[in-house]
Write an enzyme that holds these catalytic residues in place. Structure first.
Site, PDB file in Angstrom:
ATOM      1  N   ASP A  24       0.645  -1.177  -0.125  1.00  0.00           N
ATOM      2  CA  ASP A  24      -0.038  -0.044  -0.061  1.00  0.00           C
ATOM      3  C   ASP A  24       0.779   1.399   0.038  1.00  0.00           C
ATOM      4  O   ASP A  24       0.561   2.336   0.785  1.00  0.00           O
ATOM      5  CB  ASP A  24      -0.896   0.206   1.215  1.00  0.00           C
ATOM      6  CG  ASP A  24      -1.933  -1.211   1.204  1.00  0.00           C
ATOM      7  OD1 ASP A  24      -2.138  -1.857   0.109  1.00  0.00           O
ATOM      8  OD2 ASP A  24      -2.776  -1.051   2.179  1.00  0.00           O
ATOM      9  N   GLU A  72      -4.626  -0.852  -1.396  1.00  0.00           N
ATOM     10  CA  GLU A  72      -6.028  -0.976  -0.654  1.00  0.00           C
ATOM     11  C   GLU A  72      -6.909  -0.114  -1.440  1.00  0.00           C
ATOM     12  O   GLU A  72      -6.730   1.297  -1.687  1.00  0.00           O
ATOM     13  CB  GLU A  72      -5.822  -0.452   0.642  1.00  0.00           C
ATOM     14  CG  GLU A  72      -7.215  -0.777   1.535  1.00  0.00           C
ATOM     15  CD  GLU A  72      -7.129  -0.209   2.844  1.00  0.00           C
ATOM     16  OE1 GLU A  72      -6.041  -0.013   3.411  1.00  0.00           O
ATOM     17  OE2 GLU A  72      -8.179  -0.262   3.473  1.00  0.00           O
ATOM     18  N   LYS A 129      -6.729  -4.742  -3.099  1.00  0.00           N
ATOM     19  CA  LYS A 129      -7.212  -5.461  -2.047  1.00  0.00           C
ATOM     20  C   LYS A 129      -8.100  -4.660  -1.373  1.00  0.00           C
ATOM     21  O   LYS A 129      -7.826  -3.490  -1.064  1.00  0.00           O
ATOM     22  CB  LYS A 129      -6.022  -6.154  -0.997  1.00  0.00           C
ATOM     23  CG  LYS A 129      -5.385  -4.901  -0.438  1.00  0.00           C
ATOM     24  CD  LYS A 129      -4.118  -5.598   0.312  1.00  0.00           C
ATOM     25  CE  LYS A 129      -3.565  -4.396   1.230  1.00  0.00           C
ATOM     26  NZ  LYS A 129      -4.230  -3.759   2.055  1.00  0.00           N
ATOM     27  N   LYS A 132      -7.657  -5.030   4.835  1.00  0.00           N
ATOM     28  CA  LYS A 132      -6.381  -4.498   5.348  1.00  0.00           C
ATOM     29  C   LYS A 132      -5.133  -5.708   4.972  1.00  0.00           C
ATOM     30  O   LYS A 132      -4.032  -5.587   4.736  1.00  0.00           O
ATOM     31  CB  LYS A 132      -6.324  -4.401   6.821  1.00  0.00           C
ATOM     32  CG  LYS A 132      -7.301  -3.555   7.261  1.00  0.00           C
ATOM     33  CD  LYS A 132      -7.273  -1.975   6.723  1.00  0.00           C
ATOM     34  CE  LYS A 132      -8.123  -1.031   7.113  1.00  0.00           C
ATOM     35  NZ  LYS A 132      -8.095   0.337   6.235  1.00  0.00           N
ATOM     36  N   VAL A 157       3.199   0.430   4.008  1.00  0.00           N
ATOM     37  CA  VAL A 157       2.445   0.896   5.107  1.00  0.00           C
ATOM     38  C   VAL A 157       1.089   0.590   5.366  1.00  0.00           C
ATOM     39  O   VAL A 157       0.303  -0.134   4.250  1.00  0.00           O
ATOM     40  CB  VAL A 157       2.405   2.449   4.738  1.00  0.00           C
ATOM     41  CG1 VAL A 157       3.772   3.092   4.695  1.00  0.00           C
ATOM     42  CG2 VAL A 157       1.607   2.704   3.780  1.00  0.00           C
ATOM     43  N   THR A 158       0.665   0.725   6.527  1.00  0.00           N
ATOM     44  CA  THR A 158       1.032   1.042   7.997  1.00  0.00           C
ATOM     45  C   THR A 158       1.635  -0.117   8.575  1.00  0.00           C
ATOM     46  O   THR A 158       0.917  -1.043   8.396  1.00  0.00           O
ATOM     47  CB  THR A 158       0.114   2.052   8.811  1.00  0.00           C
ATOM     48  OG1 THR A 158      -0.949   1.067   9.040  1.00  0.00           O
ATOM     49  CG2 THR A 158      -0.247   3.185   8.007  1.00  0.00           C
ATOM     50  N   CYS A 162      -1.979  -2.655   7.761  1.00  0.00           N
ATOM     51  CA  CYS A 162      -1.894  -3.621   6.641  1.00  0.00           C
ATOM     52  C   CYS A 162      -0.912  -4.466   6.483  1.00  0.00           C
ATOM     53  O   CYS A 162      -0.802  -5.491   6.103  1.00  0.00           O
ATOM     54  CB  CYS A 162      -2.167  -2.709   5.262  1.00  0.00           C
ATOM     55  SG  CYS A 162      -3.807  -2.055   5.120  1.00  0.00           S
ATOM     56  N   GLN A 202       8.325 -14.260  21.056  1.00  0.00           N
ATOM     57  CA  GLN A 202       8.416 -15.565  21.259  1.00  0.00           C
ATOM     58  C   GLN A 202       8.917 -16.554  20.243  1.00  0.00           C
ATOM     59  O   GLN A 202       8.308 -17.367  19.849  1.00  0.00           O
ATOM     60  CB  GLN A 202       6.721 -15.923  21.469  1.00  0.00           C
ATOM     61  CG  GLN A 202       5.843 -15.113  22.443  1.00  0.00           C
ATOM     62  CD  GLN A 202       4.334 -15.396  22.395  1.00  0.00           C
ATOM     63  OE1 GLN A 202       4.108 -16.330  22.843  1.00  0.00           O
ATOM     64  NE2 GLN A 202       3.862 -14.296  21.606  1.00  0.00           N
TER      65      GLN A 202
HETATM   66  C1  C5J Z   1      -3.163   0.481   5.649  1.00  0.00           C
HETATM   67  C2  C5J Z   1      -4.808   1.609   6.783  1.00  0.00           C
HETATM   68  N1  C5J Z   1      -2.727   0.258   4.487  1.00  0.00           N
HETATM   69  N2  C5J Z   1      -4.142   2.111   7.771  1.00  0.00           N
HETATM   70  N3  C5J Z   1      -4.265   0.920   5.705  1.00  0.00           N
HETATM   71  O1  C5J Z   1      -2.340   0.414   6.507  1.00  0.00           O
HETATM   72  O2  C5J Z   1      -6.092   1.796   6.764  1.00  0.00           O
END
Ligand code: C5J
Length: 227
Positions: A24, A72, A129, A132, A157-158, A162, A202
């Site tokens: 994204d 996205e 997509k 997320k 990102v972020t 996502c 972990q």
């Molecule tokens: C992504 C969002 N790409 N933060 N989308 O992380 O809504």
């Protein structure tokens, strides 16, 4: 095999069975006037990683790895956008509304494009997509399986939304994932750090992390051994 000095322990991969997945890196998230800024976020931390993501893309292309980019995005009629997703966030400028870069988070709009500095090259996969995660309601898994991909390097990102969702989805499908920690960003630096910690806690419950420099030196060492 390329061996990276990663956390929580070294990560090994072969470029033929590894894909770089860039999540994204779209104007909607990184530039003023898109979805991210409509939600009231400071977009600067995301802009700051663009040169690192560009260097990572260059490394993947030089190593002849498969490259996947995601966006996205929603269909213009928003039939793939749950009402709940639409209602949350900024009530005056939300998904599907017209912002300074066109309709927010809608496929084909100027704001929905990948940043020009990171434009996909011919032969690279671009996944649109609606969720997320990169695997939800897409054919990404089938495309990776077809090509024999078992390992994923993840960036974009972020970090906590996502990137994290996609890495968890990938982990559940059996991929060995490494998040390139300085090629990811969040509007909230504390969330970025916490996510990297959660993914790799972990004994690497979801996967590994390493900075780009570790990847670069591992690739250079490999290239020296396999001229
Ligand atoms: C992504 C969002 N790409 N933060 N989308 O992380 O809504």
């Amino acid at each position: 095999m390329i061996r990276i000095d990663a956390f929580p322990y070294p990560y090994q991969f072969h470029p033929r069975s590894t894909a770089l997945v860039v999540i994204d890196m779209q104007r909607d998230f990184v530039e003023e006037g898109g979805f991210g800024s409509a939600l009231g976020n400071d977009v600067r931390p995301l802009g700051a990683i663009v040169p690192t993501v560009a260097a990572l893309l260059a490394l993947a292309r030089q190593t002849q790895m498969l490259v996947v980019h995601t966006r996205e995005s929603h269909l213009p009629d928003l039939s793939d956008c749950p009402r709940t997703k639409r209602l949350r966030g900024n009530p005056t400028l939300g998904i599907g509304d017209v912002g300074p870069m066109g309709r927010i988070l809608v496929r084909g709009e100027p704001g929905n494009q990948i940043l020009p500095q990171l434009t996909p090259m011919a032969g690279e996969i671009v996944i649109d997509k609606p969720g997320k995660g990169a695997f939800y309601a897409t054919d990404l898994h089938a495309q990776l399986q077809e090509r024999g991909i078992t390992h994923l390097l993840v960036a974009g990102v972020t970090t906590e939304v996502c990137v994290q969702t996609s890495m968890r989805e990938a982990n559940d499908r059996g991929y060995e994932c490494l998040v390139v920690e300085d090629a990811c960003a969040s509007y909230f630096p504390a969330f970025h750090r916490a996510t990297l910690d959660m993914l790799t806690a972990q004994g690497g419950i979801v996967g590994w992390r390493a900075p780009l420099a570790q990847l670069q030196s591992a690739v250079t060492a490999y290239a020296g051994e396999h001229p």
